[in-house]
Each structure stands twice: as C-alpha cells, then as structure tokens.
Design an enzyme around this catalytic site. Sequence first.
Site, PDB file in Angstrom:
ATOM      1  N   CYS A 112       0.825  -1.223   0.000  1.00 53.35           N
ATOM      2  CA  CYS A 112       0.000   0.000   0.000  1.00 53.35           C
ATOM      3  C   CYS A 112       0.851   1.262   0.000  1.00 53.35           C
ATOM      4  O   CYS A 112       0.315   2.366  -0.135  1.00 53.35           O
ATOM      5  CB  CYS A 112      -0.919   0.003   1.206  1.00 53.35           C
ATOM      6  SG  CYS A 112      -1.865  -1.503   1.326  1.00 53.35           S
ATOM      7  N   HIS A 252      -2.736   6.795   4.075  1.00 58.01           N
ATOM      8  CA  HIS A 252      -3.268   5.579   3.454  1.00 58.01           C
ATOM      9  C   HIS A 252      -4.598   5.261   4.132  1.00 58.01           C
ATOM     10  O   HIS A 252      -4.705   5.280   5.358  1.00 58.01           O
ATOM     11  CB  HIS A 252      -2.268   4.441   3.631  1.00 58.01           C
ATOM     12  CG  HIS A 252      -2.805   3.107   3.218  1.00 58.01           C
ATOM     13  ND1 HIS A 252      -3.520   2.935   2.042  1.00 58.01           N
ATOM     14  CD2 HIS A 252      -2.767   1.891   3.821  1.00 58.01           C
ATOM     15  CE1 HIS A 252      -3.883   1.666   1.947  1.00 58.01           C
ATOM     16  NE2 HIS A 252      -3.450   1.017   3.007  1.00 58.01           N
ATOM     17  N   ASN A 282     -10.203   0.202   1.738  1.00 60.82           N
ATOM     18  CA  ASN A 282      -8.756   0.226   1.523  1.00 60.82           C
ATOM     19  C   ASN A 282      -8.464  -0.193   0.081  1.00 60.82           C
ATOM     20  O   ASN A 282      -8.687  -1.346  -0.288  1.00 60.82           O
ATOM     21  CB  ASN A 282      -8.104  -0.736   2.525  1.00 60.82           C
ATOM     22  CG  ASN A 282      -6.596  -0.832   2.361  1.00 60.82           C
ATOM     23  OD1 ASN A 282      -6.031  -0.371   1.382  1.00 60.82           O
ATOM     24  ND2 ASN A 282      -5.951  -1.454   3.332  1.00 60.82           N
TER      25      ASN A 282
HETATM   26  N1  ACO Z   1     -17.360  -8.943  11.410  1.00 58.39           N
HETATM   27  C1  ACO Z   1     -17.624  -9.355  12.652  1.00 58.39           C
HETATM   28  N2  ACO Z   1     -16.689  -9.826  13.489  1.00 58.39           N
HETATM   29  C2  ACO Z   1     -15.426  -9.856  13.015  1.00 58.39           C
HETATM   30  C3  ACO Z   1     -15.074  -9.442  11.714  1.00 58.39           C
HETATM   31  C4  ACO Z   1     -16.107  -8.975  10.910  1.00 58.39           C
HETATM   32  N3  ACO Z   1     -15.900  -8.547   9.637  1.00 58.39           N
HETATM   33  N4  ACO Z   1     -13.757  -9.599  11.553  1.00 58.39           N
HETATM   34  C5  ACO Z   1     -13.283 -10.084  12.698  1.00 58.39           C
HETATM   35  N5  ACO Z   1     -14.280 -10.258  13.579  1.00 58.39           N
HETATM   36  C6  ACO Z   1     -14.214 -10.759  14.927  1.00 58.39           C
HETATM   37  C7  ACO Z   1     -12.979 -11.589  15.166  1.00 58.39           C
HETATM   38  O1  ACO Z   1     -13.183 -12.916  14.719  1.00 58.39           O
HETATM   39  C8  ACO Z   1     -12.851 -11.483  16.670  1.00 58.39           C
HETATM   40  O2  ACO Z   1     -13.749 -12.400  17.259  1.00 58.39           O
HETATM   41  P1  ACO Z   1     -13.298 -13.266  18.533  1.00 58.39           P
HETATM   42  O3  ACO Z   1     -12.988 -12.250  19.601  1.00 58.39           O
HETATM   43  O4  ACO Z   1     -14.501 -14.100  18.799  1.00 58.39           O
HETATM   44  O5  ACO Z   1     -12.089 -14.016  18.080  1.00 58.39           O
HETATM   45  C9  ACO Z   1     -13.348 -10.083  16.979  1.00 58.39           C
HETATM   46  O6  ACO Z   1     -14.113  -9.673  15.839  1.00 58.39           O
HETATM   47  C10 ACO Z   1     -12.243  -9.081  17.179  1.00 58.39           C
HETATM   48  O7  ACO Z   1     -11.312  -9.247  16.129  1.00 58.39           O
HETATM   49  P2  ACO Z   1     -10.005  -8.411  16.083  1.00 58.39           P
HETATM   50  O8  ACO Z   1      -9.125  -8.918  14.992  1.00 58.39           O
HETATM   51  O9  ACO Z   1      -9.451  -8.314  17.471  1.00 58.39           O
HETATM   52  O10 ACO Z   1     -10.587  -6.990  15.697  1.00 58.39           O
HETATM   53  P3  ACO Z   1      -9.820  -5.649  15.639  1.00 58.39           P
HETATM   54  O11 ACO Z   1     -10.466  -4.687  16.543  1.00 58.39           O
HETATM   55  O12 ACO Z   1      -8.340  -5.824  15.736  1.00 58.39           O
HETATM   56  O13 ACO Z   1     -10.141  -5.161  14.162  1.00 58.39           O
HETATM   57  C11 ACO Z   1      -9.144  -5.042  11.987  1.00 58.39           C
HETATM   58  C12 ACO Z   1      -9.746  -5.945  13.051  1.00 58.39           C
HETATM   59  C13 ACO Z   1     -10.231  -4.105  11.517  1.00 58.39           C
HETATM   60  C14 ACO Z   1      -8.689  -5.895  10.818  1.00 58.39           C
HETATM   61  C15 ACO Z   1      -7.978  -4.253  12.593  1.00 58.39           C
HETATM   62  O14 ACO Z   1      -7.099  -5.109  13.264  1.00 58.39           O
HETATM   63  C16 ACO Z   1      -7.217  -3.500  11.539  1.00 58.39           C
HETATM   64  O15 ACO Z   1      -7.712  -2.587  10.935  1.00 58.39           O
HETATM   65  N6  ACO Z   1      -5.936  -3.836  11.346  1.00 58.39           N
HETATM   66  C17 ACO Z   1      -5.118  -3.175  10.379  1.00 58.39           C
HETATM   67  C18 ACO Z   1      -5.486  -3.646   9.037  1.00 58.39           C
HETATM   68  C19 ACO Z   1      -4.826  -2.798   7.997  1.00 58.39           C
HETATM   69  O16 ACO Z   1      -4.578  -1.638   8.171  1.00 58.39           O
HETATM   70  N7  ACO Z   1      -4.523  -3.373   6.885  1.00 58.39           N
HETATM   71  C20 ACO Z   1      -3.919  -2.547   5.893  1.00 58.39           C
HETATM   72  C21 ACO Z   1      -2.923  -3.236   5.209  1.00 58.39           C
HETATM   73  S1  ACO Z   1      -3.586  -4.356   4.086  1.00 58.39           S
HETATM   74  C22 ACO Z   1      -3.404  -3.601   2.625  1.00 58.39           C
HETATM   75  O17 ACO Z   1      -3.426  -2.415   2.639  1.00 58.39           O
HETATM   76  C23 ACO Z   1      -3.362  -4.405   1.348  1.00 58.39           C
END
Ligand code: ACO
Length: 327
Positions: A112, A252, A282
């Site tokens: 990215c 980003h 994204n």
């Molecule tokens: N809907 C509902 N529940 C979900 C979803 C969803 N879409 N996705 C995950 N969950 C659940 C998980 O399974 C977890 O459940 P559990 O506690 O029973 O195991 C719970 O929600 C919490 O999951 P986390 O992974 O802890 O959620 P978090 O608050 O960390 O958010 C997220 C996840 C949004 C992916 C976050 O970590 C994030 O934004 N990370 C950075 C991602 C990023 O910036 N990527 C960019 C690079 S990729 C690229 O650009 C090509």
Amino acid sequence: MVYSKIIGTGAYVPARIVKNDELSKMVETNDEWITSRTGIKERRISIGERTYQIAAKAATEAIKNAGIDKKDIDMIILATITPDFFMPSTANLVQAELGLEDIPSFDIAAGCTGFVYGLQIADQFIKSKQSKTILVIGAEVLSKVTDWSDRNTCVLFGDGAGAVVLKSSNQEGIICTYTGSQGDLQESLTLPAVPLKNPFLQVQNNNGKPNHISMCGKEVFQFATRIMIKSISQVLNKSNLLIDDIDYIIPHQANIRIIDHVARELKVERQRFIINLDRFGNTSSASIPLALDEAHKKKIFCPGNRVIMVAFGGGLTWGAALSNWTM
Ligand code: ACO
C-alpha cells in the site's frame, strides 16, 4: 534548481457499490461491526474491469486536469499489487491504452506504500533531469485477490485507481520523500504469487497457498500507527518543518481508528486529515491518489498549502512525501 510538482490529478472507481449490508449476507458480519472497527461503509468492486483499464481512466483524467498534451508524458510509473500479468507490466498496458510510444514504463510493488514509492522515484528522475513529465499511478483490483469467505479481510478492501502528473519546475513542489521497508515482518500481511512447481523438484509442491490477501490485523494495526508517525516525523525533520507548518495529511486509507490514533499522537485535528475510506475502503496503492484527487476536486487545498502523503503496507513497507501544493 529543478524541482518536481504535481500539475494534475485524476481518479477512477468502478460503478458497482457494495455496502456493508451486502457483505453481511456473504459472511458473518454486520454494518455496525465494520463501521465501528474500520470506518468503512461501502467500497467499489470491479465488474470485469481490469487493473490497467481503471489505471488508464485515472491517468487520462490526470492528463486532462494537468492541461498537457499526452505526448508530453515521458515516463509511466505504476504502483500495484494486483497486476494483470507478471509480464507485461500494468504500466506497459497503460502506455498502449493511452497510445504513448517510446517511453519507459514500469510497475513497482511496495504494498500500500506503492504510490509514495512511485512519487519518490519520479521525483528523482525529474530532479536528475532525466525526465520532465511523469505519470504516477496507483491502481488496484483487490477484489480478485480477496478471500470473500474470510470476514477478517473481505470487509476491508475495494477497487480503484488514482493518478498524478508530475512535472519539472523551477518552483518547489515536492519538498522531500522518505521510504523504508522491513522484510522480516512479511508474514503479517501477504499475497502469494504462483507456488514453485516444476518437473525437477524432488518433492512436488501441490499445496501452494491460494492467491489471497492474508493478514494479522492486530500486528498490522500496531505497526501502522507507529510507522506513520515515524514517516511523518522523518519528512518534517528532513525539511526543517514542524507539524504545525503542515496544512493537510493524506494518509493511506486503511482504518479510521489508525488515522484517529495518529491524529491524537501528533495532536493534529482530524479535519486536517483527508479521509474517504468510508466510501472506498482500503484500495492499497490507489488510496492516496484517490483521496488526493477528491480533495483537489473539492478545492480543499490552496496554493501554498503544505501536504504530507503517508502510507504503510505489505512488505512491510512505509513512506511519506511532503509537497507544496502549487495548483
Ligand atoms: N465482522 C464481525 N466480526 C469480526 C469481523 C467482521 N468482519 N472480523 C473479525 N471479527 C471478529 C474476530 O473474529 C474477533 O472475534 P473473537 O474475539 O470471537 O475471536 C473479533 O471480531 C475481534 O477481532 P479483532 O481482529 O481483534 O478486531 P480488531 O479490533 O483488531 O479489528 C481489523 C480488526 C479491523 C482488521 C484491525 O485489526 C485492523 O484494521 N488492522 C489493520 C489492518 C490494515 O490496516 N490493513 C492494511 C494493510 S492491508 C493492505 O493495505 C493491502
């Protein structure tokens, strides 16, 4: 002294809008979870358009916006992690689509951060007087590498393209750029290519990972907040400026909570961040040029403003570009 400056911007997104509610029919998720955890409400998804096609549309608009003859373009740099082919490059396909001849064109893959890497390369070509007018494009069709059965990732991504025309000038546009990478963190964010398979292997490898993005969200989140602040500090230090000297930051567009965290740490009001991830999700290397083009069209920037573009991505990679706005 020769500088490079942005003289035109353009963008293109596919027409098909996919809202959070539509995804909740495909995987166990809901609008409330996606909105509160990411800030994303909807994204655009390609219904048959390929990376080079959306890239060429964004580039055509950037050329028109710059008010130049397309024949003035003397290089195309295209950032993507979703090329149409290993060979030819997507930039080559854009060159043909635009009807440009005899100019260098190449892709760069820096996750990215690709668009910021592209700006840095283009800036160097212009400052060393090897090029005068360069198209820098970020284009992605992430929907083809998204695992639509994985709720952890499929809610995050969208398709789109953005482009700028960078031109040599005696007026300072791009003030400085900074990029970095750390390959030993690669496992936290990957998109495999074809697995190694040939008749000469002792052990045949039949279990190549599918060509899908996989991500350890929490690791990437922590990395992103730390490295965006570092990247912004680097370009400020290199140019002897303070954060209060900056008018706008184009981050980003990955997650609103990452942006909020960076804003709080830097003590910068949220209004100075350009944000459109609610409508596009994204879009990887397209995210910054898409947001830049939207801000330009909305006349948010004034001549004399200072703008920082800052990104992080798979690699892991990161970088920032600080520019005067001269349009
Ligand atoms: N809907 C509902 N529940 C979900 C979803 C969803 N879409 N996705 C995950 N969950 C659940 C998980 O399974 C977890 O459940 P559990 O506690 O029973 O195991 C719970 O929600 C919490 O999951 P986390 O992974 O802890 O959620 P978090 O608050 O960390 O958010 C997220 C996840 C949004 C992916 C976050 O970590 C994030 O934004 N990370 C950075 C991602 C990023 O910036 N990527 C960019 C690079 S990729 C690229 O650009 C090509």
